[in-house]
Scaffold this active site. Structure first.
Site, PDB file in Angstrom:
ATOM      1  N   LYS A 261       0.750  -1.102  -0.018  1.00  0.00           N
ATOM      2  CA  LYS A 261       0.010  -0.128  -0.044  1.00  0.00           C
ATOM      3  C   LYS A 261       0.870   1.273  -0.102  1.00  0.00           C
ATOM      4  CE  LYS A 261      -3.769   2.203   2.346  1.00  0.00           C
ATOM      5  NZ  LYS A 261      -2.964   3.804   2.134  1.00  0.00           N
TER       6      LYS A 261
ATOM      7  N   LYS B 181      25.483   2.354  33.064  1.00  0.00           N
ATOM      8  CA  LYS B 181      25.508   3.211  31.908  1.00  0.00           C
ATOM      9  C   LYS B 181      26.040   4.380  31.983  1.00  0.00           C
ATOM     10  CE  LYS B 181      20.926   3.411  30.973  1.00  0.00           C
ATOM     11  NZ  LYS B 181      19.909   3.969  30.427  1.00  0.00           N
TER      12      LYS B 181
ATOM     13  N   GLY C 297      18.665   5.126  19.602  1.00  0.00           N
ATOM     14  CA  GLY C 297      17.658   5.059  20.476  1.00  0.00           C
ATOM     15  C   GLY C 297      17.501   5.758  21.773  1.00  0.00           C
TER      16      GLY C 297
ATOM     17  N   ASP D 165      15.787   8.264  17.238  1.00  0.00           N
ATOM     18  CA  ASP D 165      14.914   7.456  17.874  1.00  0.00           C
ATOM     19  C   ASP D 165      13.777   7.154  16.689  1.00  0.00           C
ATOM     20  OD1 ASP D 165      14.371   5.808  20.624  1.00  0.00           O
ATOM     21  OD2 ASP D 165      12.727   6.351  19.607  1.00  0.00           O
TER      22      ASP D 165
ATOM     23  N   GLN E  81      22.330   1.929  24.111  1.00  0.00           N
ATOM     24  CA  GLN E  81      21.694   1.370  25.333  1.00  0.00           C
ATOM     25  C   GLN E  81      20.237   0.714  25.041  1.00  0.00           C
ATOM     26  OE1 GLN E  81      23.721   1.212  27.809  1.00  0.00           O
ATOM     27  NE2 GLN E  81      25.069   2.660  27.318  1.00  0.00           N
ATOM     28  N   PHE E  82      20.183  -0.565  25.437  1.00  0.00           N
ATOM     29  CA  PHE E  82      19.262  -1.285  25.427  1.00  0.00           C
ATOM     30  C   PHE E  82      18.333  -1.213  24.075  1.00  0.00           C
ATOM     31  CE2 PHE E  82      20.315  -0.853  29.928  1.00  0.00           C
ATOM     32  CZ  PHE E  82      20.289  -2.196  30.196  1.00  0.00           C
ATOM     33  N   THR E  83      18.839  -1.127  22.884  1.00  0.00           N
ATOM     34  CA  THR E  83      18.055  -1.141  21.707  1.00  0.00           C
ATOM     35  C   THR E  83      18.612  -2.115  20.747  1.00  0.00           C
ATOM     36  OG1 THR E  83      19.265   0.794  20.891  1.00  0.00           O
ATOM     37  CG2 THR E  83      17.549   1.276  22.097  1.00  0.00           C
TER      38      THR E  83
END
Length: 1170
Positions: A292, A697, A715, A737, A813-815
């Site tokens: 689409k 961190k 992120g 992000d 970090q954590f992504t």
């Protein structure tokens, strides 16, 4: 006569012969008159036209040729229809006038108006209607008029002010006008007008929109007609404008062809949002799939008078294409009109009527048969059939892996040819949409195609246009499917899938009013959101069919009427792109499910005005946003979305059944899916665990983002780590992000955090935030495919700070678990890292340790921890559901669903992919030239710093902020040992501990060579900052120690003898350090209590220090140091060129050891070893 004068625009004629002659005379009078105004008014300008025309002229007109004004016209209309008009330009004066005269009599107002004199802020004009002429040309909906306008100039006017008799009428018109001087002959005026004969009603009446072309120079009729045709091209958005008569004829022909006499809309196929019920019960093996595009739906209608496009509202556009041969006249085909840079496309996805056959309800024409007919039309009528070979054209075996490999290659070739053909086209490029029809060999097949199309088209940028989703079309149904909204879940329909971030509801909006009838303005008193910031309350309506008529009703969720609190800019409520949104229009909204702790009114975010539906409301009082039942269905997809990851998992035969089971078990329950973004809830639960994670961190960032660093944060979310980078002294920061709301829209967005930090911190570095997805390349073209409709400022940021820019440190970090879903996403991520990271730059990563989770889930379906709250209820703290199979190869695409109570509402699961340390290290080295500098489990850090955190912060002289964090972590440690205020805190601490200890950190460096003896910079930096005696860390590279990896052994005596033999001549002063681990079982996780024991081996006159380290996995390693107290420091003396290793570091090592010994207070009691 008019027709003979036309020489362009396909000989389009606006004027009849009589009109032509009258206009020639009017132009002659205008040329000879002093105060005549000559203007053409265009009728039926609706809001969509107003916005499109305004935008067009803003884009093509030089800035110095554009004027804008807001002013109030007060017209005294006399019985002879002459007008005395006073225009007030000063907004304060306008407000005072409305306030003062809102209840005054007409005579008092008239006398006041006449008493005013011209000035810089007041313009007065006398209009002599008797001297003017007016011609209405209904076939083109324009009025041409000439009027004598005599301005009053202070001290110079030739006319006197009128006398007030009481017979005058007053008309108030508040105008927002844009004027564009488009050439030396004419000016375009576009005006938003509020008109009323009653002053106090003025601001409450709906707007009318006016478009006028006014002459500013003498021209002939040919030039005038050419100017008018140019304007009509803009109004009708076509190169060939048509008259009202031709448009009406086309619509009438359409209605007759399909026998739909009363309709004001296309008789088109309904497309509904896909949900889990459709996936489970209808789609497998019974649907085909196509993309689409981000375009507009039209019917292409071929007649003997030309080829036309019909919009949803039956607005007609004529195409600059020759008339087709007779067999292809009276033909209707359905498709998308797509605008791309440099080219326009019409992509046909179905046929409605062709060669005398009505395909709408004929069951003999299934989709595959209609596809053949479409291909023939495209080939014979437009010559743009681009070859695409079916798998079975070249292969006999039907195996999914082979089919997937084949179509990946075939699609790449197809779109390469497509782009070549498109680039050669000079007119509208008309071709087909490409369907993939499953062979029915496996239920996962259709989803494999959907996943392939989405990823190749979006992340690999195959298509020349942006995608808006995926369409699932039933194979064995006719074009139209009989059945109303109530049947949408009981019969196969055409389904539309969109990424969850783009799931939206169209609302008809009305703003709350104050006592005067104007839009009410409120002020936010929430410090967390936006203290003192003004906003308007927008009531959200959807359409309801009642007794054959559509009416707007307020949308409700669980019985609560929905509103949107929209912050204002310069007094205007705006969408996410900064465009004003107006009362009584249809606006597209998304709902931010991540704003967990906010009222729903702050979660509705306006995306854009839907001009097509606004036009339908204004014209026909229909399409008040989405229909109520449709809106309710979309709401379900918002709260329980079908994510990209679900489609991908359904497309894998090894995980299909498991995903179907999840969809079945949790359908219409609280098992929700959330993709790519998550944020921490405002809760005190597990504060210690969160503080501990942030502490790690912080130390990573402080260590590897040193003063003057340029940092790219992939992120970055809502900017929770900004203060860490500021404290580290970075010079420049760019955060990326996928969630634009988290960057800019919501109150606690990254951008708002940055603005607030700038108010309190001096010399804060420049920080920019870019809406981008690291699964695609960091180029503007790639990101526009993934995130269609991004604002211009975001495009500018991509070009300025991503394309061609490199950074000292990239933070992730954590992504990273999002980018391991598939090979294409991972390759793009690695290309981004390689393109953006400087040589010798660092990549910082935190994530779950894939090995830990993989081992814990062997033979199991899920891993979880829970706690008991103060009501005695047992709550899940986190839960990991295994989506992958134990037999899957470790690497990419190892999917899990995570529920984390700290970031998600109950039952909301996030799809992640396991990060395996070995795979990560190998892949980043191969693809990016990265070497692992250091890595360890959070579990090991936790154990190492236990003694430090169990002490009170007063012993270290910390700042208030540091002491608060230290205290939170200290309480975390104590709670795990059972020392807390209550059992709930202990329970939560133990539950959160199990989650946190699944994490690992990594530091990579972009360099071709790396010294394995490099110390753990994170540990060293930690120790320096806390001013604590140095702990021997469970690392191979720590505290500048060199560990002899060649002499590792499980027998300490063999290691010790090896050292003694090697250093027999040095008479070393030796300490043996044993790292003992006392394990306390906590469910299935072990708490480790570190203990350092020292044994004095032998004294010597010129002491050397030799150490043995026992690791947590009970391996012994020799460690080497040498004290150079008796000689000057010389790097050459501590480096062994032949072994390319550092044997030791300088005095610091001995100093570290002495501090450590003193802290233990055991040195006096260490026994001698012979």
């Amino acid at each position: 006569m008019g027709t003979k004068l036309k020489k362009s625009n396909n000989d389009i004629t606006i004027f009849s012969e009589n009109e032509y002659n009258e206009i020639v005379e009017m132009l002659r009078d205008y040329s000879n008159g002093d105060n005549l105004e000559f203007e053409v008014s265009f009728k039926n300008i609706n809001y969509p036209n107003f916005m499109r025309i305004t935008e067009h002229y803003i884009n093509i007109t030089p800035e110095n040729k554009i004027e804008s004004n807001n002013y109030l016209d007060i017209s005294l209309i006399f019985p002879d229809k002459n007008v005395y008009r006073v225009s007030l330009f000063n907004q304060e004066q306008i407000g005072e006038f409305i306030t003062k005269f809102s209840k005054a009599s007409s005579n008092d107002i008239s006398r006041y108006i006449v008493s005013l004199d011209p000035s810089d802020d007041i313009e007065i004009v006398y209009k002599n209607r008797g001297s003017g002429k007016l011609i209405g040309i209904d076939n083109w909906a324009i009025t041409i008029k000439s009027t004598e306008e005599i301005p009053l100039v202070a001290g110079k006017s030739k006319i006197s002010k009128p006398k007030i008799t009481g017979s005058e009428r007053i008309m108030y018109r508040y105008k927002t006008r844009y004027s564009f001087t488009i050439n030396k002959n004419s000016r375009i005026d576009i005006t938003d007008v509020k008109s009323s004969p009653i002053i106090w009603k003025l601001m409450t009446v709906p707007s009318n929109y006016e478009l006028e072309l006014e002459l500013i120079n003498k021209i002939d009729i040919n030039t005038l007609e050419s100017e008018l045709l140019n304007v009509f091209m803009i109004i009708q958005d076509t190169k060939i404008p048509i008259s009202k008569a031709e448009s009406d004829t086309v619509v009438e022909e359409y209605r007759n062809l399909l026998n739909v006499r009363q309709t004001n809309n296309l008789d088109s196929r309904n497309v509904i949002s896909v949900n889990s019920n459709h996936i489970i019960n209808f789609i497998p093996n019974r649907y085909a799939v196509t993309d689409k595009a981000d375009g507009e739906r039209y019917f292409l209608f071929s007649l003997n008078s030309g080829i036309y496009l019909l919009s949803i509202n039956l607005t007609v556009k004529k195409l600059n294409i020759p008339v087709l041969e007779k067999r292809y006249q009276n033909m209707l085909i359905d498709g998308e009109y797509i605008k791309t840079t440099g080219h326009d496309l019409f992509m046909v996805f179905d046929v409605i009527f062709a060669e005398g056959t009505d395909y709408r309800y004929d069951n003999t024409y299934s989709l595959p048969k209609r596809i053949i007919i479409i291909n023939n039309i495209i080939d014979k009528c437009f010559g743009n059939l681009i070859p695409f070979n079916d798998y079975t054209d070249k292969h006999n075996n039907l195996e999914l892996d082979s089919i997937k490999t084949y179509y990946k290659s075939e699609l790449s070739n197809y779109w390469k040819n497509f782009k070549n053909r498109l680039n050669k086209s000079t007119d509208l490029f008309i071709t087909r949409k490409l369907y993939l029809v499953p062979y029915g060999i496996d239920s996962s097949e259709i989803f494999m195609y959907a996943d392939m199309i989405w990823k190749l088209y979006v992340y690999n940028e195959l298509t020349p246009y942006q995608l808006d989703g995926i369409i699932y079309t039933p194979i064995n149904s006719p074009y139209l499917i009989r059945g109303g909204i109530d049947a949408y879940d009981t019969i196969p329909m055409e389904y539309k899938w969109k990424p969850p971030s783009q799931n939206s509801i169209d609302f008809y909006i009305r703003f709350k009013k104050d006592v005067s009838g104007a839009d009410a303005v409120y002020y936010d008193n929430s410090v967390e959101r936006a203290e003192g910031k003004p906003y308007k309350i927008c009531l959200l309506y959807v359409g309801l069919n009642k007794q054959g008529q559509e009416i707007p009703i307020q949308f409700k969720v669980n019985g609560v009427e929905q509103t949107a609190n929209i912050y204002t800019k310069d007094g205007e409520a705006t969408d996410i792109n900064g465009n004003a949104i107006n009362d009584n229009t249809v606006v597209e909204f998304v709902f931010d499910t991540l704003k967990i702790d906010m009222d729903d009114s702050y979660k509705w975010i306006p995306i854009r005005t839907r001009y097509d539906k606004t036009e339908s409301v204004q014209k026909y009082h229909k399409r008040y946003g989405n229909n109520l039942q449709i809106a309710n269905r979309i709401w379900k997809t918002i709260t329980n979305p079908i994510t990209e990851d679900i489609i991908s998992s359904l497309g894998d035969p090894t995980t299909f059944n498991k995903e179907i089971t999840l969809l079945s078990d949790f359908r219409d329950t609280k098992y929700n899916k959330q993709a790519l973004t998550y944020y921490q809830k405002n809760t005190s639960n597990a504060a210690g665990m969160r503080a501990f994670n942030n502490w790690i961190k912080s130390n990573m960032i402080t260590t590897y983002c040193r003063d003057g660093s340029k940092v790219l944060d992939i992120g970055c979310g809502r900017g929770g780590d900004l203060i860490k980078f500021i404290n580290a002294g970075v010079e420049f920061y760019v955060g990326i992000d996928i969630d634009n709301n988290g960057l800019y829209v919501i109150n606690d967005s990254a951008n708002n955090r940055y603005k607030n930090l700038k108010k309190t911190i001096q010399n804060i570095p420049p920080m920019y935030f870019i809406n981008a997805d690291a699964r695609g390349l960091f180029t503007l073209e790639a990101q526009e495919k993934i995130l269609p409709g991004m604002p211009d400022f975001n495009k500018s940021l991509i070009n300025k700070y991503l394309v061609g820019n490199k950074y000292d440190t990239i933070n992730c970090q954590f992504t990273i678990h999002y980018y391991l879903s598939d090979e294409l996403s991972w390759n793009n991520f690695c290309k981004n890292i390689n393109n953006q990271l400087k040589d010798n730059g660092y990549l910082l990563i935190t994530s779950f340790d894939g090995n830990l989770i993989h081992n814990k889930l062997k033979g199991k379906q899920k891993l979880s921890s829970s706690y008991t709250d103060n009501r005695g209820n047992k709550n899940i703290f986190f839960e990991i559901n295994k989506i992958y199979s134990d037999t899957d190869k470790v690497g990419l695409g190892m999917a899990i669903d995570l529920y984390n109570s700290l970031i998600s509402n109950p039952g909301t699961y996030i799809r992640e992919y396991l990060v395996f340390p070995e795979f990560l290290e190998k892949s980043l080295k191969e693809k990016c030239g990265l070497e692992l500098v250091e890595s360890d489990l959070f579990y090991n850090i936790f154990n190492t710093y236990k003694n430090y955190f169990k002490k009170t912060y007063n012993e270290y002289g910390m700042t208030d902020v540091s002491s608060k964090k230290h205290s939170e972590i200290r309480e975390f440690y104590l709670s795990l040992e059972g020392n807390a205020n209550n059992d709930i805190e202990i329970d939560i601490a133990r539950a959160s501990f199990k989650l946190a200890m699944l994490n690992r950190y990594y530091v990579f460096r972009k360099t071709s060579t790396i010294n394995i003896t490099e110390p753990s910079r994170i540990v060293n930096e930690l120790n320096n900052r806390i001013d604590l005696g140095k702990f021997i860390m469970p690392y191979f590279r720590t505290n500048n120690m060199f560990i002899d990896l060649d002499n590792v052994d499980t027998d300490i005596n063999r290691v010790y003898r090896n050292i003694r033999n090697k250093y027999r001549t040095t008479r070393p002063h030796v300490y043996l350090i044993k790292h003992n681990i006392n394990e306390n079982r906590l469910e299935d996780i072990y708490l480790s209590n570190n203990k350092l024991d020292f044994s004095k081996i032998k004294n010597g006159s010129d002491p050397k220090v030799l150490l043995i380290y026992k690791s947590p996995d009970k391996q012994f390693y020799p460690l080497y140091y040498q004290n150079y107290q008796s000689m000057p420091f010389d790097l050459d003396q501590i480096y062994l060129p032949d072994k390319k290793k550092y044997l030791l570091d300088s005095d610091r090592i001995i100093n570290d050891l002495n501090i450590l010994i003193n802290l233990t207070e055991k040195i006096k009691n260490i026994p001698q070893l012979s």
